[in-house]
Design an enzyme around this catalytic site. Structure first.
Site, mmCIF file in Angstrom:
data_model
loop_
_atom_site.group_PDB
_atom_site.id
_atom_site.type_symbol
_atom_site.label_atom_id
_atom_site.label_comp_id
_atom_site.label_asym_id
_atom_site.label_seq_id
_atom_site.Cartn_x
_atom_site.Cartn_y
_atom_site.Cartn_z
ATOM 1 N N THR A 196 0.715 -1.241 0.049
ATOM 2 C CA THR A 196 -0.077 0.037 -0.041
ATOM 3 C C THR A 196 0.842 0.915 0.061
ATOM 4 O O THR A 196 0.341 2.437 -0.519
ATOM 5 C CB THR A 196 -0.947 -0.240 1.353
ATOM 6 O OG1 THR A 196 -0.316 0.199 2.453
ATOM 7 C CG2 THR A 196 -1.905 -1.274 1.250
ATOM 8 N N PRO A 241 -0.999 7.076 0.767
ATOM 9 C CA PRO A 241 -1.100 5.856 0.351
ATOM 10 C C PRO A 241 -2.455 5.453 0.471
ATOM 11 O O PRO A 241 -3.204 5.470 1.269
ATOM 12 C CB PRO A 241 -0.234 4.973 1.479
ATOM 13 C CG PRO A 241 -0.283 5.875 2.622
ATOM 14 C CD PRO A 241 -0.465 7.294 2.306
ATOM 15 N N LEU A 242 -2.911 4.587 -0.673
ATOM 16 C CA LEU A 242 -4.281 4.375 -0.611
ATOM 17 C C LEU A 242 -4.515 2.704 -0.378
ATOM 18 O O LEU A 242 -4.339 2.040 -1.086
ATOM 19 C CB LEU A 242 -4.916 4.435 -2.139
ATOM 20 C CG LEU A 242 -5.325 5.978 -2.541
ATOM 21 C CD1 LEU A 242 -5.703 6.146 -3.780
ATOM 22 C CD2 LEU A 242 -6.175 6.530 -1.463
ATOM 23 N N HIS A 243 -4.221 2.530 1.054
ATOM 24 C CA HIS A 243 -4.233 1.283 1.643
ATOM 25 C C HIS A 243 -5.412 0.397 1.059
ATOM 26 O O HIS A 243 -5.255 -0.609 0.436
ATOM 27 C CB HIS A 243 -4.335 1.481 3.082
ATOM 28 C CG HIS A 243 -3.406 2.279 3.764
ATOM 29 N ND1 HIS A 243 -1.852 1.938 3.697
ATOM 30 C CD2 HIS A 243 -3.371 3.514 4.318
ATOM 31 C CE1 HIS A 243 -1.287 2.855 4.473
ATOM 32 N NE2 HIS A 243 -2.011 3.667 4.619
ATOM 33 N N ASP A 244 -6.780 0.863 1.668
ATOM 34 C CA ASP A 244 -7.953 -0.067 1.231
ATOM 35 C C ASP A 244 -8.104 -0.303 -0.225
ATOM 36 O O ASP A 244 -8.819 -1.610 -0.533
ATOM 37 C CB ASP A 244 -9.104 0.345 2.054
ATOM 38 C CG ASP A 244 -8.771 0.411 3.472
ATOM 39 O OD1 ASP A 244 -7.729 -0.386 4.075
ATOM 40 O OD2 ASP A 244 -9.464 0.887 4.453
#
Ligand SMILES: [Ca+2]
Length: 313
Positions: A196, A241-244
């Site tokens: 991520t 950060p685009l984790h999901d």
């Protein structure tokens, strides 16, 4: 191929919001059976409200949202307003939801939904602490065989921790729940910080959201603007950060990602390393692999896909 049936278990959170929007924009690939809220980034009352705000932003007020556990299985709740803001969805000005929350408890919804489906046909997509999922597995172990796959955001190996020096937030908040899920025998795909942190909303990528010229594009640009101030200050990274959304992108285009099928154990005893995902990346133990641990992503391909999907809403 028919759309994959999923339950999104979530604690929105700006990145959860983007993951949900991307899923709701992809009905050919993804059939969202329901969204279950859990306490995590912010308390349950807010994650439940935020999930409904996001459904309405997507123009999908017909999606069912359930409230689940308001605290971890054996520990006090830790939240992350320092990252996500007081509401969890700070950034854009979005109206309060008109949608109401379902009366059924999220854990009962998960159990009932899995029991009413054939073996291996429902995918669980946890985007927050694993409390709801582990509680459902503990209450009704018979549902585990109904799970097609669990694709979750959580943990880290090379990036180690973002809430403590050793642990990633989702796993740290409820390590006991994570331990139950990782030992469940279900097929697991993990999106750790290692991947991520490679999915960063740089200025041109943020501009691309805004350039969609839609309510959704503007809201996502404003959410990631808000969210990134934390990561820029803390890590000096190029953007949020685009984790999901890695979870949603994996459902649509798994070839964007690569990883290793390895053993992952959860630290549940030591306060120093509580919630650490002990990932046997190098295969130095004889422990049985229990998860596909993702390590790399085609970030440009990811943002191309995400922006295209958001343009549909
Ligand atoms: Ca989340």
């Amino acid at each position: 191929m028919s759309a994959r049936k999923i339950i999104i278990d979530t604690d929105p959170g700006q990145d959860d919001a983007v993951a949900i929007l991307m899923a709701l924009a992809s009905p050919e690939e993804i059939d969202v059976l329901g969204i279950t809220a859990v306490a995590g980034n912010v308390p349950l009352s807010l994650t439940s409200k935020n999930a409904r705000i996001v459904c309405e932003l997507a123009g999908k007020a017909n999606v069912k949202v359930y409230e689940g556990c308001d605290r971890p299985m054996g520990r006090a709740l830790v939240t992350a307003e320092h990252v996500h803001g007081e509401t969890g969805l700070n950034g854009p000005a979005l109206p309060d939801p008109v949608m109401t929350v379902e009366t059924q408890h999220a854990v009962d919804f998960i159990i009932e939904t899995l029991r009413s489906h054939d073996t291996g046909t429902v995918t669980l997509c946890p985007l927050g602490p694993l409390t709801n999922i582990a509680t459902a597995f503990t209450k009704a172990p018979d549902i585990i065989e109904k799970v097609q796959e669990i694709i979750l955001m959580g943990g880290a190996y090379f990036e180690v921790g973002n809430i403590t020096p050793a642990a990633e937030f989702n796993i740290y908040v409820d390590p006991q729940a994570a331990d139950i899920v990782f030992k469940s025998g279900a097929s697991i795909v993990v999106m750790p910080l290692d991947v991520t942190h490679k999915v960063l909303v740089t200025k041109p990528r943020n501009d691309a959201f805004r350039a969609l010229g839609t309510k959704v594009g503007k809201a996502v640009a404003e959410m990631t603007d808000f969210f990134e101030r934390f990561d820029k200050e803390k890590y000096g990274s190029e953007g949020a950060p685009l984790h999901d959304p890695c979870v949603t992108a994996y459902l649509i285009a798994p070839d964007l990602f690569s990883g290793r099928h390895i053993n992952v154990e959860i630290e549940t005893q030591s306060e120093l390393t509580m919630g650490m995902t002990v990932a046997d990346w190098w295969g130095v133990t004889e422990r049985t692999p229990n998860a596909l641990f993702i390590g790399d992503v085609d970030a440009d391909g990811f943002f191309k896909l995400l922006t295209e999907r958001l343009s549909r809403l």
